[in-house]
Design an enzyme around this catalytic site. Structure first.
Site, mmCIF file in Angstrom:
data_model
loop_
_atom_site.group_PDB
_atom_site.id
_atom_site.type_symbol
_atom_site.label_atom_id
_atom_site.label_comp_id
_atom_site.label_asym_id
_atom_site.label_seq_id
_atom_site.Cartn_x
_atom_site.Cartn_y
_atom_site.Cartn_z
ATOM 1 N N PHE A 11 0.826 -1.221 0.000
ATOM 2 C CA PHE A 11 0.000 0.000 0.000
ATOM 3 C C PHE A 11 0.859 1.271 0.000
ATOM 4 O O PHE A 11 0.850 2.056 -0.958
ATOM 5 C CB PHE A 11 -0.943 -0.061 1.210
ATOM 6 C CG PHE A 11 -1.595 1.232 1.588
ATOM 7 C CD1 PHE A 11 -2.222 2.041 0.644
ATOM 8 C CD2 PHE A 11 -1.602 1.645 2.932
ATOM 9 C CE1 PHE A 11 -2.837 3.245 1.016
ATOM 10 C CE2 PHE A 11 -2.214 2.833 3.307
ATOM 11 C CZ PHE A 11 -2.819 3.640 2.345
ATOM 12 N N ALA A 82 7.245 -5.281 5.182
ATOM 13 C CA ALA A 82 6.895 -5.752 6.524
ATOM 14 C C ALA A 82 5.603 -6.553 6.447
ATOM 15 O O ALA A 82 4.827 -6.418 5.497
ATOM 16 C CB ALA A 82 6.684 -4.567 7.473
ATOM 17 N N GLU A 83 5.400 -7.371 7.449
ATOM 18 C CA GLU A 83 4.050 -7.841 7.752
ATOM 19 C C GLU A 83 3.422 -6.703 8.544
ATOM 20 O O GLU A 83 4.008 -6.231 9.532
ATOM 21 C CB GLU A 83 4.091 -9.130 8.566
ATOM 22 C CG GLU A 83 4.556 -10.350 7.780
ATOM 23 C CD GLU A 83 3.566 -10.788 6.715
ATOM 24 O OE1 GLU A 83 2.365 -10.440 6.827
ATOM 25 O OE2 GLU A 83 3.989 -11.466 5.768
ATOM 26 N N SER A 84 2.232 -6.236 8.139
ATOM 27 C CA SER A 84 1.741 -4.963 8.676
ATOM 28 C C SER A 84 0.401 -5.033 9.408
ATOM 29 O O SER A 84 -0.033 -4.025 9.959
ATOM 30 C CB SER A 84 1.631 -3.944 7.533
ATOM 31 O OG SER A 84 0.552 -4.291 6.676
ATOM 32 N N THR A 124 6.437 2.784 12.816
ATOM 33 C CA THR A 124 5.027 3.066 13.118
ATOM 34 C C THR A 124 4.879 3.676 14.511
ATOM 35 O O THR A 124 5.696 3.400 15.409
ATOM 36 C CB THR A 124 4.212 1.760 13.045
ATOM 37 O OG1 THR A 124 2.915 1.988 13.592
ATOM 38 C CG2 THR A 124 4.858 0.629 13.835
ATOM 39 N N ASP A 125 3.805 4.452 14.702
ATOM 40 C CA ASP A 125 3.532 5.000 16.042
ATOM 41 C C ASP A 125 3.197 3.889 17.037
ATOM 42 O O ASP A 125 3.271 4.088 18.254
ATOM 43 C CB ASP A 125 2.403 6.042 15.981
ATOM 44 C CG ASP A 125 1.076 5.503 15.463
ATOM 45 O OD1 ASP A 125 0.995 4.313 15.084
ATOM 46 O OD2 ASP A 125 0.093 6.287 15.429
ATOM 47 N N GLU A 126 2.852 2.686 16.526
ATOM 48 C CA GLU A 126 2.432 1.608 17.443
ATOM 49 C C GLU A 126 3.568 1.131 18.337
ATOM 50 O O GLU A 126 3.322 0.470 19.345
ATOM 51 C CB GLU A 126 1.845 0.430 16.655
ATOM 52 C CG GLU A 126 0.611 0.824 15.888
ATOM 53 C CD GLU A 126 -0.288 -0.342 15.504
ATOM 54 O OE1 GLU A 126 -0.110 -1.458 16.028
ATOM 55 O OE2 GLU A 126 -1.183 -0.127 14.675
ATOM 56 N N TYR A 149 2.868 -7.539 16.246
ATOM 57 C CA TYR A 149 3.265 -6.644 15.143
ATOM 58 C C TYR A 149 4.141 -5.511 15.661
ATOM 59 O O TYR A 149 5.254 -5.285 15.176
ATOM 60 C CB TYR A 149 2.018 -6.077 14.449
ATOM 61 C CG TYR A 149 2.306 -4.847 13.614
ATOM 62 C CD1 TYR A 149 3.084 -4.934 12.461
ATOM 63 C CD2 TYR A 149 1.826 -3.584 13.998
ATOM 64 C CE1 TYR A 149 3.378 -3.793 11.705
ATOM 65 C CE2 TYR A 149 2.107 -2.453 13.249
ATOM 66 C CZ TYR A 149 2.886 -2.563 12.106
ATOM 67 O OH TYR A 149 3.176 -1.441 11.365
ATOM 68 N N SER A 150 3.629 -4.772 16.664
ATOM 69 C CA SER A 150 4.385 -3.588 17.096
ATOM 70 C C SER A 150 5.672 -3.993 17.796
ATOM 71 O O SER A 150 6.684 -3.276 17.703
ATOM 72 C CB SER A 150 3.524 -2.673 17.975
ATOM 73 O OG SER A 150 2.966 -3.368 19.053
ATOM 74 N N LYS A 153 8.123 -4.540 15.043
ATOM 75 C CA LYS A 153 8.571 -3.250 14.476
ATOM 76 C C LYS A 153 9.533 -2.563 15.457
ATOM 77 O O LYS A 153 10.540 -1.978 15.039
ATOM 78 C CB LYS A 153 7.373 -2.341 14.190
ATOM 79 C CG LYS A 153 6.488 -2.789 13.045
ATOM 80 C CD LYS A 153 7.165 -2.793 11.688
ATOM 81 C CE LYS A 153 7.445 -1.419 11.142
ATOM 82 N NZ LYS A 153 7.926 -1.477 9.725
ATOM 83 N N ASN A 178 -1.853 6.141 11.486
ATOM 84 C CA ASN A 178 -2.622 5.338 10.510
ATOM 85 C C ASN A 178 -2.767 6.052 9.166
ATOM 86 O O ASN A 178 -3.166 7.207 9.119
ATOM 87 C CB ASN A 178 -4.031 5.065 11.043
ATOM 88 C CG ASN A 178 -4.038 4.020 12.133
ATOM 89 O OD1 ASN A 178 -3.433 4.223 13.189
ATOM 90 N ND2 ASN A 178 -4.697 2.915 11.895
#
Ligand code: NAD
Ligand code: DAU
Length: 338
Positions: A11, A82-84, A124-126, A149-150, A153, A178
């Protein structure tokens, strides 16, 4: 510059490839992507013939695949691969550790070996964890990831910082909120809501729907990454966000309103395990130091995104049916080998 974009068929990576090719630079772009379920070569059909664009089918966890790309000469890397998807990480964390942690380390080794001038790691912000109803994440907020996930990352961020500190690799890390916009895989909240609403199907809202996310149009994210690529200071982290907080329930209702669909399509379902309540980014640093600011008002961005899914039904129908994956095997790979 010759820029390597990993995850360039996903994406954000795909939007970034198109953004680079359409901006007035002499850059050449290599997109490297393993074409997992999230990679879609059909998203880039409009640029495939550009002389300064090459697609390489390869896996960032494979030393062989990565070395083959770096050997042609790479000036800068923008690492999206990445796996997202958080829900998938809850079902199968192993794939996330493999791609997000190991894949990043394989790329960092190659970047070091071949002396790349800039390595932008798209995080990511996560990684900061969850906020209560007040406060913002700054670049100094301690990492406190909550999902597989996070956590994966955050692991990749720490490796990037270690390669900068230990080997002097010229890295930057971006941590964005996001994203929404065209070509997003319809498993994520906004495209999932749009395509389900268009088909009059129920829209699953997790828990009470009061979780808060800060939404940014993907093109504004691309502009921010481009600024970091060209002007970002080595070793620095840049938060990216747009002070655009919405509860999930309000977002879903807004999309239904744009489409003229009834709110009773909303179906409250079991909550995501460990669901982070709120993310909110303080983007003062990138605004002040690199002069970046979001340009797409949310109302306009959401309306144009809904319109894009309405006008590109073939794209998402082929994703839903799985046909997009056979396209690469049956047609595109043959063209690549010619
Ligand atoms: P995506 O899932 O749409 O795309 C990921 C891409 O990476 C796919 O094309 C996939 O085929 C590719 N990929 C996966 N494993 C690979 C491997 N082993 N080797 C090579 N390619 C591989 O993801 P996205 O939403 O575009 O996110 C891109 C990056 O931005 C991710 O690193 C994500 O953590 C980060 N990010 C995403 C958002 C968001 O809202 N989507 C926000 C902030 C940061
Ligand atoms: O914050 C940046 C992150 O945003 C990125 O790092 C991730 O790669 C990206 O997937 C995204 O993570 P989220 O978990 O926030 O996105 P998602 O679209 O999956 O969910 C958004 C919110 O909507 C979240 O609170 C969960 C909720 N949700 C999601 C889906 C798919 C629902 O209520 N129903 C759904 O069906």
């Amino acid at each position: 510059m010759r820029v390597l974009v990993t995850g360039g068929a996903g994406f954000i990576g795909g939007n970034f490839v198109r953004y680079l090719l359409s901006s007035n630079t002499n850059d050449s772009v290599i997109g490297l992507d393993a074409l997992t379920y999230a990679g879609n070569i059909e998203s880039l059909m409009d640029v495939e013939d550009k002389p300064n664009y090459t697609f390489v089918h390869g896996d960032v966890t494979s030393h062989e695949d990565v070395e083959a790309v770096f050997a042609v000469g790479i000036d800068a890397v923008v690492h999206f691969a990445a796996e997202s998807h958080v829900d998938r990480s809850i079902l199968d964390p192993g794939a996330f550790v493999r791609t997000n942690v190991l894949g990043t380390q394989v790329l960092l080794d190659a970047a070091r070996k071949y002396g790349v001038k800039k390595f932008v790691h798209v995080s990511t912000d996560e990684v900061y964890g969850a906020l209560g109803s007040t406060g913002y994440f700054t670049e100094e907020t301690p990492l406190h990831p909550n999902s597989p996930y996070s956590a994966s990352k955050a692991g990749s961020d720490l490796l990037v910082q270690a390669y900068h500190h230990t080997y002097g690799l010229p890295t930057c890390i971006t941590r964005c909120s996001n994203n929404y916009g065209p070509y997003q895989f319809p498993e994520k909240l906004i495209p999932l809501t749009i395509v389900r609403a268009m088909a009059n199907e129920p829209i699953p809202v997790y828990g009470d729907g009061q979780q808060v996310r800060d939404w940014l149009h993907v093109i504004d994210h691309c502009r921010a990454i481009d600024a970091v690529l060209r002007e970002g200071v080595s070793g620095e982290v840049y938060n990216i966000g747009s002070d655009n907080e919405w509860t999930n329930l309000r977002i879903v209702e807004r999309i239904l309103d744009v489409l003229g669909k009834p709110h009773d399509l909303i179906q409250f379902v079991e909550d995501r395990p460990g669901h982070d309540r709120r993310y909110a980014i303080d983007a003062t640093k990138i605004r002040r130091e690199l002069g970046w600011a979001p340009t797409i008002p949310f109302d306009e961005g959401l309306a144009s995104t809904v319109k894009w899914y309405q006008e590109n039904e073939t794209w998402w129908r082929r994703v839903q049916s799985g046909e997009y994956q056979s396209f690469f095997e049956t047609q595109y790979s043959t063209r690549l080998s010619q």
